[in-house]
Design an enzyme around this catalytic site. Structure first.
Site, PDB file in Angstrom:
ATOM      1  N   ILE A 129      -4.470  -9.582   1.542  1.00  0.00           N
ATOM      2  CA  ILE A 129      -4.836 -10.545   2.581  1.00  0.00           C
ATOM      3  C   ILE A 129      -6.026  -9.993   3.355  1.00  0.00           C
ATOM      4  O   ILE A 129      -6.065  -8.803   3.679  1.00  0.00           O
ATOM      5  CB  ILE A 129      -3.647 -10.817   3.526  1.00  0.00           C
ATOM      6  CG1 ILE A 129      -2.518 -11.538   2.768  1.00  0.00           C
ATOM      7  CG2 ILE A 129      -4.068 -11.638   4.736  1.00  0.00           C
ATOM      8  CD1 ILE A 129      -1.251 -11.743   3.585  1.00  0.00           C
TER       9      ILE A 129
ATOM     10  N   CYS B 243       0.827  -1.185   0.000  1.00  0.00           N
ATOM     11  CA  CYS B 243       0.000   0.000   0.000  1.00  0.00           C
ATOM     12  C   CYS B 243       0.865   1.240   0.000  1.00  0.00           C
ATOM     13  O   CYS B 243       2.071   1.173  -0.163  1.00  0.00           O
ATOM     14  CB  CYS B 243      -0.914  -0.002   1.239  1.00  0.00           C
ATOM     15  SG  CYS B 243      -1.826  -1.552   1.476  1.00  0.00           S
TER      16      CYS B 243
END
Length: 643
Positions: A56, A2
């Site tokens: 995830i 990210c």
């Protein structure tokens, strides 16, 4: 994977709605890092911004992440870039030993819970790649850290208004005027870049912006600058092979790589692999396909015969049973993409291989969201041909220092290109004098010609002196590896890997750069890394049952990019001429000298390709980020995007 942004405000800087909006706007500049979900959070002295690429626990694990113990469930707020591959084991350990409770199925909670119970000692327990900031609402303190090898970036800048940290420098620069951050160009960093072809950590090209170094953490309180501590220093501690134990040591390498790849395959999305045709990426792909029989591999090449590994990569994919995708890049595509690529980089990196990496990442993102790659194997296992140099120069070690220097003086009048001239020159130098990574292209004389304000005291030794001091007494190969871990790996290899994949919203994982793999590699004696005929000797032996025979003993090639040829004719030459003609970087680069270099290269008089590329990329960076004469056409990565 990210993009994070965190602002720790000075006590006199109020956290207003306007400030929160400014942080959100700056964070949006790196929306490509996480196009699935944006997020912001603010408290009394902090504003956190985030762009999520969900890998995830896709439905949960939103960030900024809130967590706390039962008695204070919202004590911490965290923004985290990366992946923790042993998060399942850590969560179980924390629940069993401390009764920690978790509210998601993701890896982020393992970090913040581990920090609560173990403090900074959580860092050596994290097996993965990471950069994160944790804000403690009870102590009003930020704790931030980077992974041991510097796989994930973290920029820092402090001004009168506070300290800001982020995954990309452009976000900090956007907030700089509001916070009073010094954004002047750092002339010493410019010279270091020209010497090394990258800006070495912790520098950036802007005076007030620095990077938290790999293997380090920092604590930040409102009104105070970061207090930085190193928690990991790589050490090569060779353990000689005992007769008869060779196979067990090779088996140890195989086992730790198998375990690392297995953990790096943990994801709730499809994982693919880059496949260059070399031993490192082929080994990773061959191990990965055991966990995903439908593995897709990716490579790239160019429209010029002799400058592609496509055929070898295709054969490797066929041998291991993977579906393979190839992207061929034309010269026009190469030139057209350069402004966009440099914008994504933030800092100039004069490695032409980042261009094909950008294109192969863009192609891979059409099929997968995560890829594995082979970065780090050369630094850990001794893969660069230059590591064999101490063997060829060993006779010089027996000469007194005065005699060695005399040999060097004798080499100076010999004609350039004469057989033996380079050997005599390099043999006259100590390791510290002659080796500072894989990137040297300018001599001091050439630097003086190109840099108007060349300073002889701003040399590579600024960067390497302390690194070499830490490896005193080691064998020369280990010292070169150690140096590359702090310079070439984190300054070039990992920067281009992170920036070119994140530009395409693609997560790249590097199983060789794993703490357990390093622990095994660090024990190898130099003769199990380098011989007179090969590199990575022990790794090759360990991979014999895994890697196809046509790759196992193939010479290292990497991503060969034909800039030497392209800078002599066609689109790239035209681009270079136009860039030089319009460049406003004359304060930092001697424009007529660069023009002369290009002409000498065009006519074939001198091969200036590496030196030209270094200067041209700086000029392009300057045109984009300083005088604004080049405006890249950046794709708007809108929310949400899923794959």
């Amino acid at each position: 994977m990210c993009g994070l942004l965190a602002l720790v405000c000075a006590p006199e800087t109020p956290v207003t709605d306007d400030l929160v909006d400014a942080v959100a706007g700056a964070s949006h500049l790196m929306r490509h890092r996480g196009p699935d979900e944006p997020g912001t959070w603010a408290d009394g002295h902090v504003v956190l911004g985030f762009n999520r690429l969900s890998i995830i626990d896709i439905a949960h694990s939103h960030q900024p992440l809130r967590w706390g113990p039962a008695e204070s469930p919202d004590r911490y707020a965290m923004v985290f870039n990366g992946e923790i591959y042993n998060y399942l084991e850590l969560r179980e350990q924390l629940a069993t030993a401390h009764g920690a409770q978790f509210h998601t199925e993701g890896d982020g909670e393992a970090i913040v819970a581990g920090f609560h119970y173990w403090g900074a000692d959580v860092l050596p327990r994290l097996r993965g790649m990471f950069a994160f900031v944790i804000w403690d609402t009870e102590t009003d303190e930020a704790f931030c850290a980077r992974d041991p090898f510097g796989i994930k970036p973290l920029f820092m800048a402090t001004g009168a208004g506070g300290t800001v940290l982020g995954s990309e420098k452009k976000c900090l620069m956007d907030l700089a005027p509001r916070l009073g951050i010094d954004t002047r160009i750092d002339e010493r960093a410019v010279q270091h870049y020209t010497v090394l072809q990258y800006v070495p950590e912790p520098e950036t090209l802007n005076v007030g912006v620095r990077r938290l170094e790999s293997g380090s953490y920092a604590r930040i309180r409102p009104g105070q600058g970061p207090v930085v501590t190193r928690y990991f220093t790589p050490r090569f501690t060779p353990v000689p092979f005992v007769a008869g134990s060779e196979q067990s040591r090779y088996d140890e390498i195989t086992a730790v790589l198998e375990d690392s790849v297995a953990k790096h395959m943990r994801a709730d999305v499809t994982v693919g692999a880059f496949l260059s045709g070399g031993i490192d990426s082929t080994a990773i792909a061959a191990l990965a396909i055991r966990h995903n029989p439908n593995l897709i591999t990716f490579t790239t090449g160019f429209e010029r015969e002799g400058f592609s590994e496509v055929d070898v990569a295709v054969a490797s994919a066929e041998a291991i049973g993977a579906r393979h995708v190839t992207k061929v890049v034309s010269p026009s595509e190469f030139v057209e993409a350069l402004p966009e690529i440099v914008w994504y980089l933030d800092e100039p990196v004069a490695d032409p291989a980042l261009v094909p990496l950008y294109f192969v990442a863009r192609e891979a993102r059409k099929h997968v969201k995560v890829v594995l790659s082979g970065e780090g194997a050369d630094e850990l296992f001794g893969g660069y041909t230059i590591y064999r140099e101490p063997l060829s120069l060993r006779p010089f070690d027996y000469l007194p220092a005065r005699v060695r220097k005399s040999v060097g003086r004798l080499s100076k009048p010999l004609p350039e290109g004469m057989r033996g001239k380079s050997l005599l020159h390099r043999g006259s130098l100590t390791l510290e004098e002659r080796y500072y990574g894989n990137a040297r292209s300018f001599s001091d004389e050439q630097l003086r010609a190109v840099l108007p304000d060349f300073r002889p005291d701003w040399t590579h030794t600024d960067v390497t002196r302390a690194i070499y001091a830490a490896s005193a007494g080691w064998d020369p190969v280990a010292r070169m590896q150690h140096l590359d871990l702090f310079t070439w790996l984190r300054g070039d290899i990992l920067v281009k890997a992170d920036k070119m994949t994140m530009a395409n919203s693609l997560e790249l994982r590097v199983p060789f750069l794993d703490s357990e793999v390093f622990a095994v590699a660090a024990k190898l004696p130099y003769d199990q890394k380098i011989t007179r005929t090969t590199t990575k000797y022990a790794l090759r032996r360990a991979l014999e049952p895994i890697v196809p025979a046509h790759v196992l003993h193939r010479a290292k090639l990497g991503f060969p990019v034909p800039i030497r040829h392209w800078l002599r004719a066609g689109e790239l030459l035209d681009w270079a001429n136009q860039l030089i003609a319009t460049s406003g970087a004359g304060e930092y680069v001697d424009i007529p000298a660069v023009r002369q270099m290009l002409e000498e290269h065009r006519t074939g008089e001198i091969d200036h390709s590496r030196r030209l590329w270094t200067v041209l990329i700086f000029m392009l960076w300057y045109a984009i980020f300083v005088d604004g004469t080049v405006v890249p056409a950046i794709e708007d990565h809108s929310y949400p995007v899923q794959l």
